[in-house]
Design an enzyme around this catalytic site. Structure first.
Site, short mmCIF file in Angstrom:
data_model
loop_
_atom_site.label_atom_id
_atom_site.label_comp_id
_atom_site.label_asym_id
_atom_site.label_seq_id
_atom_site.Cartn_x
_atom_site.Cartn_y
_atom_site.Cartn_z
N GLN A 292 0.83 -1.20 0.00
CA GLN A 292 0.00 0.00 0.00
C GLN A 292 0.87 1.25 0.00
O GLN A 292 1.86 1.34 0.71
CB GLN A 292 -0.92 0.01 1.21
N GLU A 347 -1.83 -15.70 -5.18
CA GLU A 347 -1.23 -14.51 -5.79
C GLU A 347 -0.57 -14.87 -7.12
O GLU A 347 0.12 -15.89 -7.22
CB GLU A 347 -0.19 -13.89 -4.84
N ASN A 398 -8.53 -8.57 -2.62
CA ASN A 398 -7.94 -7.25 -2.77
C ASN A 398 -7.32 -7.15 -4.16
O ASN A 398 -6.10 -7.12 -4.31
CB ASN A 398 -6.88 -7.03 -1.68
N CYS A 426 -9.79 -0.28 -4.75
CA CYS A 426 -9.27 1.09 -4.90
C CYS A 426 -10.04 1.84 -5.97
O CYS A 426 -9.85 3.05 -6.14
CB CYS A 426 -7.78 1.05 -5.24
#
Length: 479
Positions: A292, A347, A398, A426
């Protein structure tokens, strides 16, 4: 060349067709030329604003507002975005397909959680190379204008409120270096040149990593090595040593962006990693790892996500599993690990998976497992294994701005064991909105969305990006 097309002998009809095609092509080319000239004429910068003000308006559009006004604007924006989801679910109900989500259309939207740090908060910045206001092609900064209009100008970003001084210092010295270099900058790949952008990463302790991107064109490895040595000398013992770089990386790339696997990041000087601490946990950050951009606000975000994934009252439950999709370097899973029996992360970036495994070991966490691969490939098979595990199954996602792949949404929606899902976005007004609707809509056989629908029950905006209209949205879905 377009008009002098050589064709074999033609019939009368074909000949007339050929003339018609030529006229159309000629007309289109003339129209494009006129339109381009018109665009260039309109593209001239007008007004009394300085270049610095224009850049601030482009990069940090809210910089003229007080922070309280910024938060109010963001709160209104989030409410507008989420109202679209409510309207969609209402339409679903009116169409005659009632869903569990239809009973909870008016979910709570909490006030935006403010960032503890408002200025100079960025821990990662990428500076481009292009022609400056004075026409110098070796200018390092941020773009104004567009390539399609041919009016790109590169402006120094020293004055930007979100930019830490250390980042702009490295950018200034990188500019001095490439101006001294005998090599040209690479403004467009097909026109040659070598020096490209530079990325600067810092942590809360002030440690600094710089990553220089370079187009080798037709240079040999020996020729590239000469310029790498000059770069190291400049930043380790030359004028650039005032930047006090802890790490200097170099990536040769013939593409706009490529991963470590496609073109390895070469450590030229210093340490291979930075380390950052969040909520008492330590994380290793590689050159291309996602973290982040606002460390102080990240603590607010991850604390919020952890509390929504595993509320305090649920900590005593045994056999619980947290599925972390798009887990990056494992921050959410590792921070939440004391509250669950097991964490399984997925991931796509292999280096990030290695970082996540290292971070778990670094923090003495033994109940985390991280799997490399595309979520849409890994998840369907993984779900069958998780469904047979005892205890509650909670998911947290996310993703990037592109949102989740439809196959990932389908796997989450159709896994009946998932009763709670936390979505961190986001850009909730982009592709994420499609994900929200597919998680909550009525069962759809065409899209293979057969599982029970989720209900949005709580939204928590977190201001990760002061002085811009953007913020992170944490959305809780339950069923």
């Amino acid at each position: 060349h377009v008009f002098n097309i050589i064709l074999p002998p033609l019939t009368c009809w074909e000949a007339s067709t050929k003339e018609h095609v030529k006229k159309v092509l000629r007309r289109n080319v003339c129209f494009k030329i006129k339109r381009r000239k018109k665009r260039q004429k309109k593209a001239a910068w007008t007004g009394d604003l300085s270049w610095e003000e224009r850049l601030a308006d482009a990069v940090t559009p809210l910089w003229r507002l007080s922070y309280e006004e910024q938060l109010e604007l963001k709160q209104n924006n989030q409410r507008k975005i989420l109202s679209e989801l409510s309207e969609s679910l209402s339409a679903d109900l009116r169409s005659g397909f009632p869903t569990p989500a239809s009973a909870k259309l008016n979910f709570t939207v909490l006030p935006v959680l403010p960032s503890p740090v408002r200025d100079g908060y960025r821990n990662k910045s990428t500076f481009s190379v292009n022609r400056g206001v004075d026409g110098n092609p070796k200018t390092v900064g941020f773009y104004l204008g567009t390539a399609s209009r041919g009016n790109i100008v590169c402006v120094n970003g020293d004055h930007l409120l979100n930019m830490p001084e250390k980042h702009t210092l490295v950018a200034r010295y990188y500019q001095d270096f490439i101006r001294q270099s005998s090599l040209e900058p690479c403004l467009l790949f097909h026109t040659g040149g070598h020096w490209r952008e530079v990325t600067v990463r810092t942590n809360a302790q002030g440690h600094t990593m710089a990553i220089v991107y370079f187009h080798p064109q037709m240079m040999t490895a020996e020729e590239v090595a000469v310029h790498k040595a000059e770069l190291v000398e400049y930043f380790s013992r030359g004028p650039g040593s005032v930047c006090q770089l802890d790490s200097l990386f170099f990536q040769e790339s013939t593409m706009t962006r490529c991963t470590h696997e496609e073109s390895p990041y070469q450590l030229l000087h210093g340490q291979p990693y930075l380390y950052e601490e969040v909520l008492g946990f330590k994380f290793r950050i590689s050159a291309d790892a996602f973290f982040q951009v606002n460390q102080a606000a990240a603590q607010v975000l991850y604390n919020t996500v952890r509390d929504l994934c595993v509320p305090g009252a649920a900590q005593s439950k045994t056999g619980s599993t947290l599925l972390d999709v798009c887990c990056g370097t494992g921050a959410i899973g590792i921070i939440s690990s004391p509250r669950v029996d097991r964490v399984v992360g997925v991931e796509i970036v292999e280096q990030a998976v290695r970082d996540a495994a290292h971070n778990a070991t670094l923090n003495g966490v033994e109940n985390c497992e991280f799997l490399p691969g595309k979520a849409e490939v890994v998840l369907p098979a993984l779900m069958s294994r998780l469904s047979s595990a005892p205890g509650a199954l909670t998911a947290v996602v996310n993703p990037s701005r592109a949102g989740l792949h439809p196959k990932v949404v389908r796997a989450l929606r159709n896994q009946v064991a998932i009763r709670r899902l936390v979505y961190v976005s986001c850009k909730p007004d982009g592709e994420a909105m499609r994900n929200f609707k597919e998680l909550c809509c009525a069962p759809d056989q065409e899209k293979k969305l057969t599982g029970e629908a989720f209900s949005p029950t709580l939204a928590v905006p977190v201001d990760m990006f002061p002085h811009t209209p953007h913020c992170e949205l944490v959305l809780l879905f339950e069923r």
